[in-house]
Design a protein around this motif. Structure first.
Motif, short mmCIF file in Angstrom:
data_model
loop_
_atom_site.label_atom_id
_atom_site.label_comp_id
_atom_site.label_asym_id
_atom_site.label_seq_id
_atom_site.Cartn_x
_atom_site.Cartn_y
_atom_site.Cartn_z
N GLY A 40 -11.91 -53.51 -38.28
CA GLY A 40 -10.71 -53.48 -38.10
C GLY A 40 -9.75 -52.48 -38.99
N ILE A 41 -10.12 -52.84 -40.31
CA ILE A 41 -9.57 -52.20 -41.47
C ILE A 41 -9.94 -50.81 -41.51
CG2 ILE A 41 -9.72 -52.12 -43.77
CD1 ILE A 41 -7.91 -54.42 -42.81
N MET A 42 -11.10 -50.51 -41.21
CA MET A 42 -11.75 -49.27 -41.31
C MET A 42 -10.96 -48.42 -40.08
SD MET A 42 -15.25 -47.39 -40.15
CE MET A 42 -14.77 -47.98 -38.58
N LEU A 43 -11.04 -49.04 -38.88
CA LEU A 43 -10.03 -48.22 -37.60
C LEU A 43 -8.57 -47.81 -38.27
CD1 LEU A 43 -11.11 -50.05 -34.51
CD2 LEU A 43 -11.67 -47.76 -35.22
N LEU A 44 -8.15 -48.71 -38.98
CA LEU A 44 -6.59 -48.47 -39.15
C LEU A 44 -6.82 -47.28 -40.55
CD1 LEU A 44 -4.69 -51.77 -39.28
CD2 LEU A 44 -4.54 -49.83 -37.76
N GLU A 45 -7.76 -47.43 -41.43
CA GLU A 45 -7.86 -46.32 -42.46
C GLU A 45 -8.15 -44.83 -41.71
OE1 GLU A 45 -9.76 -48.26 -46.41
OE2 GLU A 45 -11.24 -48.07 -44.78
N LEU A 46 -8.91 -45.00 -40.79
CA LEU A 46 -9.09 -43.59 -40.05
C LEU A 46 -7.87 -43.13 -39.29
CD1 LEU A 46 -12.31 -44.38 -38.42
CD2 LEU A 46 -12.27 -42.72 -40.21
N ILE A 47 -7.00 -43.90 -38.87
CA ILE A 47 -5.98 -43.69 -38.07
C ILE A 47 -4.80 -43.30 -38.95
CG2 ILE A 47 -3.98 -44.42 -36.67
CD1 ILE A 47 -6.00 -46.51 -35.48
N THR A 48 -4.50 -43.95 -40.15
CA THR A 48 -3.56 -43.66 -41.05
C THR A 48 -3.77 -42.52 -42.16
OG1 THR A 48 -4.13 -45.65 -42.68
CG2 THR A 48 -2.53 -45.99 -40.78
N GLY A 49 -5.34 -42.44 -42.45
CA GLY A 49 -5.58 -41.60 -43.38
C GLY A 49 -5.44 -42.26 -44.85
N ALA A 88 -2.10 -42.29 -26.35
CA ALA A 88 -2.88 -43.58 -25.75
C ALA A 88 -4.10 -43.93 -26.28
CB ALA A 88 -3.00 -43.25 -24.11
N GLU A 89 -4.82 -43.05 -26.63
CA GLU A 89 -6.21 -43.52 -27.43
C GLU A 89 -5.86 -44.07 -28.81
OE1 GLU A 89 -8.59 -39.93 -27.21
OE2 GLU A 89 -8.79 -39.99 -25.25
N VAL A 90 -4.76 -43.68 -29.52
CA VAL A 90 -4.66 -43.97 -30.82
C VAL A 90 -3.84 -45.46 -30.58
CG1 VAL A 90 -3.03 -43.82 -33.02
CG2 VAL A 90 -4.27 -41.70 -32.00
N GLU A 91 -3.04 -45.55 -29.69
CA GLU A 91 -2.64 -46.80 -29.40
C GLU A 91 -3.49 -47.91 -28.96
OE1 GLU A 91 0.62 -48.93 -26.34
OE2 GLU A 91 0.53 -46.84 -26.40
N GLN A 92 -4.67 -47.60 -28.18
CA GLN A 92 -5.90 -48.54 -28.04
C GLN A 92 -6.43 -48.79 -29.33
OE1 GLN A 92 -7.73 -46.21 -25.06
NE2 GLN A 92 -6.58 -47.10 -23.28
N LEU A 93 -6.82 -47.68 -29.91
CA LEU A 93 -7.44 -48.00 -31.42
C LEU A 93 -6.87 -48.89 -32.30
CD1 LEU A 93 -8.97 -44.61 -32.16
CD2 LEU A 93 -10.30 -46.29 -31.43
N ILE A 94 -5.43 -48.75 -32.36
CA ILE A 94 -4.63 -49.87 -33.16
C ILE A 94 -4.73 -51.22 -32.70
CG2 ILE A 94 -2.23 -50.48 -34.06
CD1 ILE A 94 -1.70 -47.16 -33.95
N GLN A 95 -4.72 -51.24 -31.26
CA GLN A 95 -4.67 -52.52 -30.76
C GLN A 95 -6.26 -53.21 -30.88
OE1 GLN A 95 -4.23 -51.80 -26.47
NE2 GLN A 95 -2.03 -51.72 -26.65
N VAL A 96 -7.32 -52.62 -30.91
CA VAL A 96 -8.55 -53.02 -31.21
C VAL A 96 -8.52 -53.37 -32.72
CG1 VAL A 96 -11.07 -52.42 -31.61
CG2 VAL A 96 -9.92 -51.68 -29.45
N ALA A 97 -8.00 -52.88 -33.59
CA ALA A 97 -8.12 -52.69 -34.89
C ALA A 97 -7.33 -54.12 -35.21
CB ALA A 97 -7.26 -51.80 -35.75
#
Length: 167
Positions: A40-49, A88-97
């Protein structure tokens, strides 16, 4: 680790910012503390940079939830992406994270469930279920912590010397 064991106790090891809170405080390691929380942390790192230890809001997922709820993804997403992403995809990734980073390891999904959610199976249901639980939790928090305006600090009028004396 024997599949019958729910956890093992070790000296805490891992990447700063990716270590689950319960593992950090107890040294008890489980699949959901090592794999799911860190994912989950890694996903947020990827999304936020940004790295987890550079991003204070990763420690407080309420900020991320608030921005997600308000549909202010541009404040979360890495500016280097220059708005070239599917919202929509980013929103789903954040939800998963956020589901992976829940406070209790028992509430976090298994990695097999995470994979299914990323493939588009079951995320909406799991997210809706979690939202309902979050609303109830907030209501309970508000009910159990009513306004404290009536509380008086009993140390308010004491000198520093009086405060340092054993009681």
């Amino acid at each position: 680790m024997d599949y019958k064991d729910t956890h093992i106790t070790t000296a805490v090891r891992g990447t700063i910012g990716h270590i689950a809170p319960e593992y950090l405080s107890t040294g008890k390691l489980s699949e959901k503390s090592a794999d799911v929380f860190g994912y989950g942390i890694m996903l947020l790192e990827l999304i936020t940079g940004q790295r987890a230890f550079d991003l204070p809001r990763l420690a407080n997922d309420d900020d991320v939830k608030g921005l997600l709820k308000e549909k202010k993804l541009e404040l979360l997403v890495d500016p280097d992406l220059q708005n070239e992403y599917v919202e929509a995809e980013v929103e789903q990734l954040i939800q998963v994270a956020l589901l992976c980073m829940q406070g209790s390891p028992m509430d976090r999904p298994k990695m097999s469930e995470v994979v299914r959610m990323l493939e588009g199976d079951g995320l909406a249901e799991r997210w809706d279920e979690w939202q309902k639980v979050e609303v109830l939790r907030q209501e309970v928090d508000l009910a159990s912590h009513p306004s404290s305006d009536w509380l008086v600090d009993s140390t308010e009028n004491l000198q520093a010397v009086e405060l340092s004396v054993p009681r």
